[in-house]
Each structure stands twice: as C-alpha cells, then as structure tokens.
Design a protein around this motif. Structure first.
Motif, PDB file in Angstrom:
ATOM      1  N   MET A   5     -11.800   7.981   3.233  1.00  0.00           N
ATOM      2  CA  MET A   5     -10.925   8.985   3.401  1.00  0.00           C
ATOM      3  C   MET A   5     -10.642   9.675   2.097  1.00  0.00           C
ATOM      4  O   MET A   5     -10.119   8.885   1.231  1.00  0.00           O
ATOM      5  CB  MET A   5      -9.746   8.470   4.218  1.00  0.00           C
ATOM      6  CG  MET A   5      -8.510   9.538   4.455  1.00  0.00           C
ATOM      7  SD  MET A   5      -7.345   8.612   5.371  1.00  0.00           S
ATOM      8  CE  MET A   5      -6.396  10.294   5.665  1.00  0.00           C
ATOM      9  N   GLU A   6     -10.781  11.119   1.949  1.00  0.00           N
ATOM     10  CA  GLU A   6     -10.769  11.745   0.798  1.00  0.00           C
ATOM     11  C   GLU A   6      -9.860  12.796   0.764  1.00  0.00           C
ATOM     12  O   GLU A   6     -10.122  13.748   1.571  1.00  0.00           O
ATOM     13  CB  GLU A   6     -12.188  11.624   0.169  1.00  0.00           C
ATOM     14  CG  GLU A   6     -12.116  12.212  -1.421  1.00  0.00           C
ATOM     15  CD  GLU A   6     -13.294  12.159  -1.926  1.00  0.00           C
ATOM     16  OE1 GLU A   6     -14.482  11.648  -1.382  1.00  0.00           O
ATOM     17  OE2 GLU A   6     -13.571  12.398  -3.017  1.00  0.00           O
TER      18      GLU A   6
ATOM     19  N   ILE B  14     -10.083   1.475   8.206  1.00  0.00           N
ATOM     20  CA  ILE B  14     -10.700   1.830   6.940  1.00  0.00           C
ATOM     21  C   ILE B  14     -11.599   1.067   6.511  1.00  0.00           C
ATOM     22  O   ILE B  14     -12.486   0.982   5.856  1.00  0.00           O
ATOM     23  CB  ILE B  14      -9.809   2.718   5.924  1.00  0.00           C
ATOM     24  CG1 ILE B  14      -9.329   3.966   6.432  1.00  0.00           C
ATOM     25  CG2 ILE B  14     -10.283   2.595   4.550  1.00  0.00           C
ATOM     26  CD1 ILE B  14      -8.588   4.775   5.303  1.00  0.00           C
ATOM     27  N   VAL B  15     -10.914  -0.554   6.387  1.00  0.00           N
ATOM     28  CA  VAL B  15     -11.673  -1.459   5.880  1.00  0.00           C
ATOM     29  C   VAL B  15     -12.926  -1.920   6.877  1.00  0.00           C
ATOM     30  O   VAL B  15     -14.121  -1.972   6.386  1.00  0.00           O
ATOM     31  CB  VAL B  15     -10.627  -2.749   5.667  1.00  0.00           C
ATOM     32  CG1 VAL B  15     -11.543  -4.036   5.126  1.00  0.00           C
ATOM     33  CG2 VAL B  15      -9.664  -2.433   4.717  1.00  0.00           C
TER      34      VAL B  15
ATOM     35  N   ARG C 105      -8.937   9.316  -3.489  1.00  0.00           N
ATOM     36  CA  ARG C 105     -10.167   8.609  -2.404  1.00  0.00           C
ATOM     37  C   ARG C 105      -9.750   7.229  -2.009  1.00  0.00           C
ATOM     38  O   ARG C 105      -9.580   6.483  -2.959  1.00  0.00           O
ATOM     39  CB  ARG C 105     -11.560   8.848  -3.197  1.00  0.00           C
ATOM     40  CG  ARG C 105     -12.561   8.124  -2.397  1.00  0.00           C
ATOM     41  CD  ARG C 105     -13.953   8.360  -2.845  1.00  0.00           C
ATOM     42  NE  ARG C 105     -14.133   8.494  -4.405  1.00  0.00           N
ATOM     43  CZ  ARG C 105     -14.424   7.360  -5.092  1.00  0.00           C
ATOM     44  NH1 ARG C 105     -14.636   6.063  -4.101  1.00  0.00           N
ATOM     45  NH2 ARG C 105     -14.563   7.215  -6.238  1.00  0.00           N
ATOM     46  N   MET C 106      -9.672   7.027  -0.639  1.00  0.00           N
ATOM     47  CA  MET C 106      -9.452   5.670  -0.256  1.00  0.00           C
ATOM     48  C   MET C 106     -10.677   5.225   0.620  1.00  0.00           C
ATOM     49  O   MET C 106     -11.124   5.933   1.357  1.00  0.00           O
ATOM     50  CB  MET C 106      -8.283   5.875   0.541  1.00  0.00           C
ATOM     51  CG  MET C 106      -7.959   4.331   1.379  1.00  0.00           C
ATOM     52  SD  MET C 106      -6.188   4.156   1.937  1.00  0.00           S
ATOM     53  CE  MET C 106      -6.282   2.436   2.352  1.00  0.00           C
ATOM     54  N   GLU C 107     -11.307   4.192  -0.052  1.00  0.00           N
ATOM     55  CA  GLU C 107     -12.662   3.837   0.704  1.00  0.00           C
ATOM     56  C   GLU C 107     -12.606   2.472   1.029  1.00  0.00           C
ATOM     57  O   GLU C 107     -12.658   1.548   0.202  1.00  0.00           O
ATOM     58  CB  GLU C 107     -13.696   4.211  -0.361  1.00  0.00           C
ATOM     59  CG  GLU C 107     -15.165   4.158   0.288  1.00  0.00           C
ATOM     60  CD  GLU C 107     -16.152   5.043  -0.563  1.00  0.00           C
ATOM     61  OE1 GLU C 107     -15.783   5.525  -1.474  1.00  0.00           O
ATOM     62  OE2 GLU C 107     -17.392   4.801  -0.187  1.00  0.00           O
ATOM     63  N   GLY C 108     -13.016   2.383   2.487  1.00  0.00           N
ATOM     64  CA  GLY C 108     -13.382   0.637   2.691  1.00  0.00           C
ATOM     65  C   GLY C 108     -14.698   0.646   2.648  1.00  0.00           C
ATOM     66  O   GLY C 108     -15.498   1.417   2.444  1.00  0.00           O
ATOM     67  N   PHE C 109     -14.926  -0.693   2.357  1.00  0.00           N
ATOM     68  CA  PHE C 109     -16.683  -1.248   1.982  1.00  0.00           C
ATOM     69  C   PHE C 109     -16.611  -2.307   2.699  1.00  0.00           C
ATOM     70  O   PHE C 109     -15.805  -3.269   2.754  1.00  0.00           O
ATOM     71  CB  PHE C 109     -17.058  -0.942   0.712  1.00  0.00           C
ATOM     72  CG  PHE C 109     -16.275  -1.972  -0.444  1.00  0.00           C
ATOM     73  CD1 PHE C 109     -15.031  -1.790  -0.607  1.00  0.00           C
ATOM     74  CD2 PHE C 109     -16.811  -2.967  -0.676  1.00  0.00           C
ATOM     75  CE1 PHE C 109     -14.170  -2.673  -1.372  1.00  0.00           C
ATOM     76  CE2 PHE C 109     -16.207  -3.921  -1.610  1.00  0.00           C
ATOM     77  CZ  PHE C 109     -14.807  -3.800  -1.764  1.00  0.00           C
ATOM     78  N   LEU C 110     -18.027  -2.575   2.972  1.00  0.00           N
ATOM     79  CA  LEU C 110     -18.363  -4.073   3.683  1.00  0.00           C
ATOM     80  C   LEU C 110     -19.146  -4.516   2.539  1.00  0.00           C
ATOM     81  O   LEU C 110     -20.362  -3.832   2.419  1.00  0.00           O
ATOM     82  CB  LEU C 110     -18.865  -3.695   5.267  1.00  0.00           C
ATOM     83  CG  LEU C 110     -17.899  -3.274   5.905  1.00  0.00           C
ATOM     84  CD1 LEU C 110     -18.236  -3.187   7.272  1.00  0.00           C
ATOM     85  CD2 LEU C 110     -16.434  -4.360   6.122  1.00  0.00           C
TER      86      LEU C 110
ATOM     87  N   ALA D 221     -10.539  -0.074  -0.493  1.00  0.00           N
ATOM     88  CA  ALA D 221      -9.972  -0.859   0.596  1.00  0.00           C
ATOM     89  C   ALA D 221     -10.942  -2.048   0.895  1.00  0.00           C
ATOM     90  O   ALA D 221     -11.635  -1.823   1.745  1.00  0.00           O
ATOM     91  CB  ALA D 221      -9.710   0.021   1.717  1.00  0.00           C
ATOM     92  N   CYS D 222     -10.347  -3.162   0.262  1.00  0.00           N
ATOM     93  CA  CYS D 222     -11.173  -4.368   0.502  1.00  0.00           C
ATOM     94  C   CYS D 222     -10.757  -5.225   1.575  1.00  0.00           C
ATOM     95  O   CYS D 222     -11.605  -5.779   2.105  1.00  0.00           O
ATOM     96  CB  CYS D 222     -11.177  -5.041  -1.110  1.00  0.00           C
ATOM     97  SG  CYS D 222     -12.184  -6.793  -0.937  1.00  0.00           S
ATOM     98  N   GLY D 223      -9.199  -5.151   1.632  1.00  0.00           N
ATOM     99  CA  GLY D 223      -8.840  -6.057   2.768  1.00  0.00           C
ATOM    100  C   GLY D 223      -7.402  -5.744   3.016  1.00  0.00           C
ATOM    101  O   GLY D 223      -6.822  -4.984   2.009  1.00  0.00           O
ATOM    102  N   MET D 224      -6.663  -6.126   3.942  1.00  0.00           N
ATOM    103  CA  MET D 224      -5.394  -5.938   4.352  1.00  0.00           C
ATOM    104  C   MET D 224      -4.783  -7.141   4.771  1.00  0.00           C
ATOM    105  O   MET D 224      -4.377  -7.325   5.918  1.00  0.00           O
ATOM    106  CB  MET D 224      -5.081  -4.616   5.159  1.00  0.00           C
ATOM    107  CG  MET D 224      -5.504  -3.371   4.575  1.00  0.00           C
ATOM    108  SD  MET D 224      -5.017  -1.899   5.508  1.00  0.00           S
ATOM    109  CE  MET D 224      -5.987  -0.634   4.375  1.00  0.00           C
TER     110      MET D 224
ATOM    111  N   LEU E  33       0.868  -1.102  -0.053  1.00  0.00           N
ATOM    112  CA  LEU E  33      -0.005   0.064   0.010  1.00  0.00           C
ATOM    113  C   LEU E  33       0.952   1.182   0.027  1.00  0.00           C
ATOM    114  O   LEU E  33       0.594   2.243  -0.534  1.00  0.00           O
ATOM    115  CB  LEU E  33      -0.951   0.106   1.270  1.00  0.00           C
ATOM    116  CG  LEU E  33      -1.777   1.403   1.421  1.00  0.00           C
ATOM    117  CD1 LEU E  33      -2.513   1.561   0.291  1.00  0.00           C
ATOM    118  CD2 LEU E  33      -2.467   1.123   2.835  1.00  0.00           C
TER     119      LEU E  33
ATOM    120  N   SER F 259     -15.479   0.670   7.020  1.00  0.00           N
ATOM    121  CA  SER F 259     -15.996   1.467   5.954  1.00  0.00           C
ATOM    122  C   SER F 259     -15.994   2.784   5.982  1.00  0.00           C
ATOM    123  O   SER F 259     -16.819   3.566   5.591  1.00  0.00           O
ATOM    124  CB  SER F 259     -17.871   0.948   5.817  1.00  0.00           C
ATOM    125  OG  SER F 259     -17.886  -0.485   5.367  1.00  0.00           O
ATOM    126  N   ILE F 260     -14.869   3.180   6.212  1.00  0.00           N
ATOM    127  CA  ILE F 260     -14.404   4.459   6.386  1.00  0.00           C
ATOM    128  C   ILE F 260     -14.022   5.027   4.743  1.00  0.00           C
ATOM    129  O   ILE F 260     -13.424   4.334   4.283  1.00  0.00           O
ATOM    130  CB  ILE F 260     -13.415   4.788   7.187  1.00  0.00           C
ATOM    131  CG1 ILE F 260     -13.818   4.703   8.638  1.00  0.00           C
ATOM    132  CG2 ILE F 260     -12.947   6.237   7.062  1.00  0.00           C
ATOM    133  CD1 ILE F 260     -12.680   4.370   9.716  1.00  0.00           C
TER     134      ILE F 260
END
Lengths: 365, 365
Positions: B301-302, B294-295, A300-305, A273-276, A258, B298-299
């Motif tokens: 960050m932009e 963030i993962v 833009r960095m975005e996590g999602f579930l 940001a799917c996983g780490m 990353l 579900s954050i």
C-alpha cells in the motif's frame, strides 16, 4: 496394533519382530481443534501412542525418515490454529494431526536421491520425535555446521531470511535513516536492528520487559530501546527517540503501536509489515485510525511473505555466516528442552514470555 | 486607499490617475479561518474590495501579472483549511488571504525572463480574478492549445499526472490484472480507469449516483461499475465483481470501502493510496480493521504525492495528447461559471455533488 508405515499388524513387544527392525514410540504434539482467541496449552496434546519403524519400508515411493532435533516457535503459527478463512496464506493445521512448524532434523534413512542418511536439514516438519516425510519441497540441506544447529530455526532459517528480506528488500534503507523496530528482541527484530546498525542507521527498538530492553541496548547494539509497557503515551515515547521522525518502521506488532508510529513517520517513510502479533488472537482486530497519513506522507507500507524470497537464501548465507564468525552479529535464543514443553513455548510467544528466539530442543545427538 | 502594489495613495475615481494606468477591482475568495469538520461556503468570503493595477510596477524585483481563467477544485484542498498539524504535506491557507489552488491563467505582464505577455500557464494561483505572482516555481507554461484550456486543471494538469503516476508508477500493473477504482468518476478516477482499460486490465469503478455509474460504464468504458450508496454490503458487492479478488486498488476514499477492499485483495496486491476523501472532514478518522491482511497477503500500500513526480510531466504529455486527439481517452468536467460560485463548487466535492472534474470558470477571453 498396525504399523503406521506398512500397515501390517505388529506387536511392539514381540521379540522376534523387534530383532529385525527397530520400532519406537513416537512422541507427538497433536493439534486438537480450531480455536478462537488466545491459544492455550490445552489446545494441543502431547501423545505417546504413535509408533514408528526406524527404517523405510520397501517401495515407499520416495520418502525420508528423520530424527527431529529442534523445533521453531513462530508467531505466524497462530493463524494455522484458526479455521482457514479468506486471507490466510497458510493452510490451517489438521485437527487430530501434529502441529507443523520449522525445525532442524537428521536424516536417518532416505529413498530420495537428493537426501542421504546422515544429512542435516531444516524446513517444515511435524512436531514429533521422528518423521516420515514425503513432501520435501520446504527442506533445505544444512551445509554449515560450525554454528549451533538450533540457529537453523532462527538466524540461519526462516526468521533470518525474513529479517534480511524485510530490511534490505522491503525497507529500501539509506545510510543515516532512522529505524524503529517493534518486538525488537524477538527472532526477527534482533536481526533487523543489527542489520540496520551495520548499515549505519539510527536504530531504536521496543520490547516488553526491562531484561529485553537491556538486551537490545547492551547485546544487540541498538542506539536506544524502551519498554512499551511502561509508556503511558506511545506517541510521546516515539517523539522522545525520534524528534525528527521515523524513516523506516519494521512492523511486528500492529494495533496501537502502528497507529502511533504512523503519526511519527517522516515523508517518504517505509513500513515493512512483517507481522502484527498483537492482533492474531483478537476476535475483532483493533482499528487503525491514522492510516490516511500514508497518503499525506507518501508512506509505503508493504507486507511480505518470506516464502517468496527463499531464492535469496544462498546470497543471505554468504552475507550472514562471516558476520556470525567474526562476531559482528549475535543471536539470542530461548531454548526449552523436551517436546512435552513445546505447547507452552509456543503459547508463550503471544504474551512475550520468550527472551529471544523461542526454540524447543527435542533431542541432542 | 493604498495601491496594493506601490503602496502609494490612490483614488480609483480620480480621472487623471486612471487615464495613465488601469486599476480594477479584483474579486477574491478569502479563506476566513481554520475549520474543523465539513467545510461550508461561509468558511470563505467572496470580496470585491481589493484593487489591482493592471501593469507591473517598476523595479518590481521579478513578478508576473496574470488574468486567471479557470480554477481547479481538488479534494486535497480540505487539508489546507485546517490548522497545520503533524503529517500535513501542504501548508494551511492563511486566514484573511485568498484560497490557493491549481488554475489556468493568461500572463498580462511579466518582468521575468521565462514568462512573457500572452503566455498561458497552469499551476498554483490565488482564487482571484487577477494575480501578481512572485513565486513561479509551480507554474508550467502551456504549449498545446488545441485542447480545452480547462483541461489544464484536470487531465493535462495535476489530476492527470496523479492518475498517470498512481497507475503506472505505483500500481505496477500487469496485463489482465483486476483493478478497482473508488470515486471513479472524479478527476483522477476516470483517468485511472481508462489507463487501466488501455493496459488491458479488467476495471470496475464505484461512484455515488446512477448518473456517475452510467458515465463509468458508457463513457469511460469501465467493465463494471456500481453505486456504493445502494450496496448494503460492500464486501458482497466487491465479491460480485471480483470473484477471484482484486490485484490493484486505486484508493480515493478510505474508510469502510478500504476495509472491505482489503478483504478482497489478492496475494501480492497493490494499493495506490491517492486520497481518502471520506476521512478529511472527520474529527476522528474511522479505524481500519483489516490492515493485518497487508501482512498475510503481501500487499503493498503506497501513498504518493504528485509533487514528487512533475519531472515526468513531459513524458506524460507525450502519451496523453495523442490519446485525447485520437479519441482514445475522454474527460468529463463539471464547470461552474463565476468566481462567486467557487466556494460552493469546492464544498460540493465532499458530498460528491460534482459529476466529473470540478472546475470554476472565472473568465472567458
């Protein structure tokens, strides 16, 4: 011995009883206790003690009885093996109870109106041969059986929706974008890469072996792929494949990768940001040094579930089923046989042992 | 001596020449050379050598001549003092040439159709008393003068648009959201907090002195504020003010604060990455340990660059001017007098010396 359902005393060897209802031993994978660091197979125990009656009790208050066919091994499951802390989005497993994960099952009996005997379902189930399920909120009925049933642990299940949502909803792709996918041969990565190619993007993937890199290039149609373990300098590797930078990064690994990707992102880049997975087993996560580049490059960095997006499942199926049938998208699974091999299969994820989506086949009907 | 405009030899003491055109010494702040680490006043030099003719030369090809009134000191300017590297969104300053920054100026003469003598403008100008400007692409004509002119370096200029875009466009606020603003008494932070209060959010700010904390609570109407320098444990401080977590973080500082905020973000939280002032002067930025949250939460960050949003400026003015006139929004400036004090004013930003928006007044008309 007490029947686990009606709690009457039963004797599995008692012939007259057995003649009326089938009671079987129910193999299970039990989560032993909360862990730190890398999980080991010894953190789970395969038990043969439980028994289950293959018929619903009367007045059960609404249950389904399932025969479990396939189990899904997914990286996020590691977080359920730790004691729940701030920031965990799923509850911990219960020590002494079975592991819980996505799977595919056949309904053997049902006292719920929306399920009937013979139905196939996918959703969250216990790691055991047979299950009595009260909370069916995660279960989805399988309508299309002209594909391998195991696909419902992967391309047609949670990882499939994850790839779909992550790419189309989070990455905001444009034709011609440059796309980098880490852990690219995994359950989600292989699909993201193929979606991006279908979208006419330039796609590069990283993976951890020659075999996986070959899959990426020759089976999944990535434009380029590299083995991150063979790169002394990840920044140089990324510059080699993205001389003009990366528009979209589909993040599955975290850590050093990353950090180097951030250096190579383009202005207005997007990171889903799917996983780490590299961070899940560390007591202290690696620090990300280059995060300020999010400011200077308007990233833009975005996590999602994926749980937030299951309402898109019908739309997803409508897209993906024709692509599978027309051979425009392909899916590689790594299937191990037998519940007793499930712990090793799950653990293998964290060292990248699996080639493609890791599945455990419990029973073939 | 050569005239800097027409390149003819001139003599400033030559009476007959001076009778025809006014030529004056033009005080400038010169950027000496690229730097590493914290900037010092000695990285800049106030010079009195340049001269400028206060009239445009004939056939100048399109120029404006300005008298500069106010200069803006902004944190992002630090990045222009380093040698350009990957990821910098603005060019470095040119060693030996004046510092460039936002400012407010009066047009003394113009050969461009869209500017005329007497116009007031704001935009990117050299740090000098008078400027000849060829590239007017960053300049905006000031239409409303019933407010302090210096406001066009702040609430009505780049920082104002930054706060507006950052809060309304990037943070996706909802009424009742919990909002945390770092560097909250600064040029941008004080506005974000007030926007969030007007939006009926719960707003907490951090700053680096008791005086600033008092401003936040008593002048800007933040619900709560704290002095981060007096908190042994930032995590505990955040938990005190956000027992149920943070929905929106307006990020101005980076580093340790960001790490602790991540631990306190709520599911589906949003972080507007406006700046990371604590990191600009470090050779090696601090690692962010908790980014994997963030993962799991579900954050989003932009990062964002205000330059991409100037098309919203008229809409912004339409909103902000009535709020200023009705006293519903307030703005605190820290104005130093004299171009010779500009280097210290700029440097002071990085140790938080300024209270409110740092401005340099060069000339009062």
């Amino acid at each position: 011995m007490l029947c686990p359902i009606c709690e009457e005393a039963i004797d599995v060897d008692h012939n007259s009883y057995m003649a009326e209802v089938v009671v079987v031993r129910n193999k299970q994978v039990i989560f032993k206790d909360y862990i730190n660091g890398f999980p080991k197979t010894s953190d789970m125990e395969v038990t043969y003690d439980a028994i289950i009656r293959l018929e619903l009790p009367k007045n059960d208050g609404g249950l389904i009885l399932t025969k479990n066919l396939y189990l899904s091994c997914d990286p996020y499951m590691r977080s359920r093996m730790s004691r729940s802390t701030e920031g965990s989005y799923v509850d911990s497993f219960t020590p002494g109870s079975p592991i819980i994960g996505y799977g595919v099952s056949r309904v053997l009996d049902s006292s719920l109106p929306n399920f009937k005997k013979g139905d196939l379902i996918w959703g969250l189930i216990n790691w055991e041969e047979y299950s009595l399920i009260k909370d069916t909120s995660s279960l989805i009925k399988i309508q299309h059986i002209d594909v391998p049933l195991s696909y419902y642990t992967g391309i047609l299940g949670m990882p499939g929706v994850t790839a779909y949502v992550g790419f189309y909803e989070i990455c905001s792709p444009k034709k011609g974008d440059t796309v980098f996918v880490s852990a690219a041969s995994g359950a989600v990565g292989q699909l993201v890469g193929q979606f991006a190619k279908l979208y006419r993007c330039y796609v590069v993937g990283s993976a951890g072996s020659k075999e996986k890199v070959d899959l990426l290039k020759n089976k999944f149609g990535f434009d380029e792929a590299f083995n991150y373990k063979e790169e002394q300098d990840l920044n140089a590797a990324l510059k080699r494949y993205f001389p003009n930078g990366i528009d979209i990064y589909f993040e599955n690994v975290g850590g050093k990768m990353l950090d180097e990707v951030l250096r190579n992102m383009r202005l207005h880049g997007r990171i889903a940001a799917c996983g780490m997975i590299t961070q899940y087993n560390l007591d202290q996560p690696e620090g990300i040094q280059n995060l300020f580049l999010i400011v200077t490059k308007s990233i833009r960095m975005e996590g999602f579930l994926v749980f937030d997006y299951y309402h898109l499942y019908p739309k997803f199926l409508e897209m993906i089923l024709p692509l599978i049938h027309e051979g425009k998208i392909t899916y590689v699974e790594d299937i191990v046989e037998g519940l007793e091999n499930a712990p090793a299969a799950l653990i293998g994820l964290y060292s990248g042992k699996n080639v493609g989506k890791q599945v455990v086949a419990i029973a073939h009907e």
